[in-house]
Design an enzyme around this catalytic site. Structure first.
Site, PDB file in Angstrom:
ATOM      1  N   SER A   1     -14.086  -0.641  31.215  1.00 36.81           N
ATOM      2  CA  SER A   1     -14.305  -1.872  31.970  1.00 36.81           C
ATOM      3  C   SER A   1     -13.574  -3.055  31.354  1.00 36.81           C
ATOM      4  O   SER A   1     -13.210  -3.039  30.171  1.00 36.81           O
ATOM      5  CB  SER A   1     -15.801  -2.190  32.036  1.00 36.81           C
ATOM      6  OG  SER A   1     -16.502  -1.188  32.737  1.00 36.81           O
TER       7      SER A   1
ATOM      8  N   GLY B   1     -21.297 -25.316  39.773  1.00 35.02           N
ATOM      9  CA  GLY B   1     -20.293 -24.291  40.027  1.00 35.02           C
ATOM     10  C   GLY B   1     -20.759 -22.915  39.589  1.00 35.02           C
ATOM     11  O   GLY B   1     -21.939 -22.699  39.282  1.00 35.02           O
TER      12      GLY B   1
ATOM     13  N   GLN C   1     -22.565  -3.122  35.470  1.00 34.23           N
ATOM     14  CA  GLN C   1     -22.377  -3.088  36.921  1.00 34.23           C
ATOM     15  C   GLN C   1     -21.634  -1.844  37.397  1.00 34.23           C
ATOM     16  O   GLN C   1     -21.910  -1.321  38.481  1.00 34.23           O
ATOM     17  CB  GLN C   1     -21.622  -4.346  37.361  1.00 34.23           C
ATOM     18  CG  GLN C   1     -21.535  -4.514  38.875  1.00 34.23           C
ATOM     19  CD  GLN C   1     -20.823  -5.800  39.268  1.00 34.23           C
ATOM     20  OE1 GLN C   1     -20.172  -6.445  38.452  1.00 34.23           O
ATOM     21  NE2 GLN C   1     -20.942  -6.180  40.525  1.00 34.23           N
TER      22      GLN C   1
ATOM     23  N   ARG D   1     -10.874  -2.308  40.102  1.00 28.15           N
ATOM     24  CA  ARG D   1     -10.209  -1.009  40.166  1.00 28.15           C
ATOM     25  C   ARG D   1     -10.318  -0.395  41.563  1.00 28.15           C
ATOM     26  O   ARG D   1     -11.283  -0.620  42.297  1.00 28.15           O
ATOM     27  CB  ARG D   1     -10.791  -0.051  39.135  1.00 28.15           C
ATOM     28  CG  ARG D   1     -12.187   0.470  39.438  1.00 28.15           C
ATOM     29  CD  ARG D   1     -12.666   1.461  38.381  1.00 28.15           C
ATOM     30  NE  ARG D   1     -12.850   0.810  37.092  1.00 28.15           N
ATOM     31  CZ  ARG D   1     -12.149   1.105  36.003  1.00 28.15           C
ATOM     32  NH1 ARG D   1     -11.232   2.045  36.048  1.00 28.15           N
ATOM     33  NH2 ARG D   1     -12.370   0.476  34.872  1.00 28.15           N
TER      34      ARG D   1
ATOM     35  N   MET E   1     -20.114 -21.123  36.860  1.00 28.56           N
ATOM     36  CA  MET E   1     -20.593 -21.018  35.487  1.00 28.56           C
ATOM     37  C   MET E   1     -22.007 -21.583  35.359  1.00 28.56           C
ATOM     38  O   MET E   1     -22.861 -21.012  34.679  1.00 28.56           O
ATOM     39  CB  MET E   1     -19.649 -21.754  34.543  1.00 28.56           C
ATOM     40  CG  MET E   1     -19.922 -21.491  33.071  1.00 28.56           C
ATOM     41  SD  MET E   1     -19.493 -19.810  32.574  1.00 28.56           S
ATOM     42  CE  MET E   1     -17.713 -19.959  32.446  1.00 28.56           C
TER      43      MET E   1
ATOM     44  N   GLY F   1     -23.678 -29.867  36.748  1.00 33.10           N
ATOM     45  CA  GLY F   1     -22.681 -29.096  37.474  1.00 33.10           C
ATOM     46  C   GLY F   1     -23.355 -28.011  38.291  1.00 33.10           C
ATOM     47  O   GLY F   1     -24.454 -27.556  37.954  1.00 33.10           O
TER      48      GLY F   1
ATOM     49  N   HIS G   1     -11.777  10.612  32.147  1.00 27.20           N
ATOM     50  CA  HIS G   1     -11.618   9.244  32.662  1.00 27.20           C
ATOM     51  C   HIS G   1     -12.858   8.804  33.428  1.00 27.20           C
ATOM     52  O   HIS G   1     -13.377   7.706  33.204  1.00 27.20           O
ATOM     53  CB  HIS G   1     -10.390   9.159  33.571  1.00 27.20           C
ATOM     54  CG  HIS G   1     -10.186   7.803  34.181  1.00 27.20           C
ATOM     55  ND1 HIS G   1      -9.523   6.781  33.537  1.00 27.20           N
ATOM     56  CD2 HIS G   1     -10.596   7.292  35.377  1.00 27.20           C
ATOM     57  CE1 HIS G   1      -9.515   5.713  34.303  1.00 27.20           C
ATOM     58  NE2 HIS G   1     -10.162   5.991  35.432  1.00 27.20           N
TER      59      HIS G   1
ATOM     60  N   THR H   1     -13.576  -1.439  43.576  1.00 27.32           N
ATOM     61  CA  THR H   1     -14.257  -2.627  43.076  1.00 27.32           C
ATOM     62  C   THR H   1     -13.215  -3.728  42.915  1.00 27.32           C
ATOM     63  O   THR H   1     -12.025  -3.519  43.166  1.00 27.32           O
ATOM     64  CB  THR H   1     -14.942  -2.368  41.724  1.00 27.32           C
ATOM     65  OG1 THR H   1     -13.933  -2.281  40.699  1.00 27.32           O
ATOM     66  CG2 THR H   1     -15.748  -1.075  41.750  1.00 27.32           C
ATOM     67  N   CYS H   2     -13.658  -4.900  42.463  1.00 29.53           N
ATOM     68  CA  CYS H   2     -12.696  -5.988  42.274  1.00 29.53           C
ATOM     69  C   CYS H   2     -11.723  -5.695  41.139  1.00 29.53           C
ATOM     70  O   CYS H   2     -10.632  -6.264  41.084  1.00 29.53           O
ATOM     71  CB  CYS H   2     -13.431  -7.305  42.017  1.00 29.53           C
ATOM     72  SG  CYS H   2     -14.513  -7.276  40.575  1.00 29.53           S
TER      73      CYS H   2
END
Length: 467
Positions: free
Chosen positions: A109, A191, A116, A52, A193, A189, A99, A49-50
């Protein structure tokens, strides 16, 4: 057999290192196949994943699992082990199980309690299963980890309190208005967020979602994602303020995009509250806007206070989650114990059959010539005696397997039948003779124990103790 884990995560490695060892979906099958082909690897699975990258494996007794996994991870990406070593963590035995279960429960996390990771683990397992690199140990271990993750989500409130700024902003708006259904919202905006906040707002049933951005095309793209979305020119933002209940601002502007002077005409005519949420840094909304009656302004600092309080709540819920993890680990170990009953029964019967065949051979020599009919009678008689002698021990062993006294019963059975004795009958029956009994459980979970393998008296085996 042994359990091994090598990985790196947001806790041990910066993003520029993590991105070097990712395994996208289009390369994962190839990596799994290559890892499974390594000598000493019996089962394997890759989580990528991003945040791990982790390698899980069941290895042979002779293999150095962590070294194998670390080398493969580095070599596959054209790196040296030395370059990765400072960022890697390794686990073996029972620590691997713990683990994995904590990862599935979102206790490891970046955002405690995020949902997720459980789906990402399931995807990793599905990929390994399709590649044929999992077998009975991992199939069951990961199934139990998914159960742990699901129980944590349903039996605790670890994921209920918002810990992201965008989500906290929406939750705060819900507290002010009780419900967001039927409310009109203006998002300034377009973006990431703003997109996250707009997604949360739309999910809560707002009636209209206006999007204003200096680049109108980007505002149109964001608004098009929502059935209630509508893009407006950025210059017209003040004109729409009189018709909205909530404004969320997350632009990259260096100056205020909502000033008190420009807001004053519409603010003075309002009868209902106007809720202004400023999640930009530097701030988008002039703090002086809060001086108007019925206008409320919340900036990032105010929202951070909510997030911090919610994180504390999640930490309290994490204690209950740890209990669930421990329970599911115990359930997995119970399965391991019950799994070892079957090969023990097989060895008992192989041993009995070998004894029966040897004694028949001797008896036939003493009896001399027998007719085929007489031989069949003798065969049936000895088979019946053997089966009846083993029936009760087999039944009791099956009942005990996986129970509280399962380990003691299993070890005592193997002691009494001499199944672990060097040179015992049935020793040559294949891997069953090498990996059966609680020896397999101890090796997988990395434990040492007082047991029949030390040739202790079977009457002392009522309890199993870790040393």
């Amino acid at each position: 057999m042994h359990l091994a884990l090598v990985g790196l995560s947001h806790k041990t490695a910066p993003v520029d290192i993590r991105e070097k060892v990712t395994f996208p979906a289009d390369t994962l099958a190839d990596a799994l196949t290559g890892l499974a082909a390594e000598e000493g690897i019996l089962e394997s699975l890759i989580v990528s994943t991003c945040n791990r990258t982790e390698f899980y494996a069941v290895t042979t007794d002779e293999a150095d699992g962590p070294a194998l996994l670390g080398s493969f991870m580095a070599n596959y990406h054209g790196l040296t082990v030395d370059a990765l070593q400072p960022f890697l963590y390794t686990q073996t035995g029972e620590d691997v199980v713990r683990h994995l279960f904590r990862v599935a429960a979102s206790l490891d996390s970046m955002v405690l309690g995020e949902a997720q990771i459980l789906g990402q683990l399931k995807d990793a397992y599905d990929a390994a299963f399709e590649a044929g690199t999992t077998s009975r140990i991992f199939n069951e271990m990961f199934r139990h980890s998914f159960t742990a993750g699901k129980r944590v989500r349903t039996e605790t409130a670890i994921g209920s309190a918002p810990v992201s700024i965008s989500y906290a902003a929406v939750e705060l708006a819900k507290q002010v208005f009780e419900t967001l259904e039927g409310r009109n919202v203006l998002v300034l905006g377009a973006g990431k967020m703003s997109e996250l906040t707009a997604t949360h707002l739309a999910a809560n049933g707002v009636a209209r979602l206006l999007v204003a951005n200096r680049t109108f095309a980007r505002a149109e793209q964001l608004a098009a994602q929502f059935e209630v979305g509508c893009a407006i020119p950025f210059e017209e933002r003040y004109e729409h303020l009189r018709n909205v209940d909530i404004v969320v601002s997350a632009t990259a502007a260096e100056d205020y995009v909502l000033t008190a002077d420009a807001l004053e005409p519409s603010a003075k005519r309002r009868r209902d509250p106007l809720f202004l949420i400023d999640i930009a840094v530097p701030r988008d909304i002039d703090p002086a806007c809060a001086d108007f009656r019925q206008v409320y302004v919340y900036d990032v600092d105010a929202l951070n206070g909510i997030v911090d309080a919610n994180l504390e709540q999640r930490k309290r819920e994490a204690k209950a989650a740890e209990v669930i993890v421990a329970e599911e680990m115990e359930n997995f170990e119970t399965w391991l114990e019950s799994m070892e009953v079957v090969p023990t029964i097989t060895e008992m019967r192989e041993q009995a059959e070998a004894i029966r065949a040897e004694e028949l051979k001797r008896a036939y020599k003493r009896l001399g010539e027998l007719s085929d009919a007489d031989r069949k009678v003798v065969e049936k008689l000895t088979e019946a005696i053997t089966n009846k002698m083993l029936h009760e021990p087999t039944t009791q062993l099956r009942k005990a397997g996986g129970g509280r006294r399962g380990v003691a019963v299993l070890e005592t059975t193997r002691y009494l039948f001499g199944l672990d004795r060097e040179g015992a009958e049935g020793e040559g029956s294949g891997t069953a003779g090498q990996d059966t009994g609680f020896r397999l459980i101890r090796s997988l979970l990395g434990r040492r124990a007082t047991s029949a393998t030390k040739q202790t008296d079977p009457l002392e085996l009522g309890e199993w103790h870790e040393e």
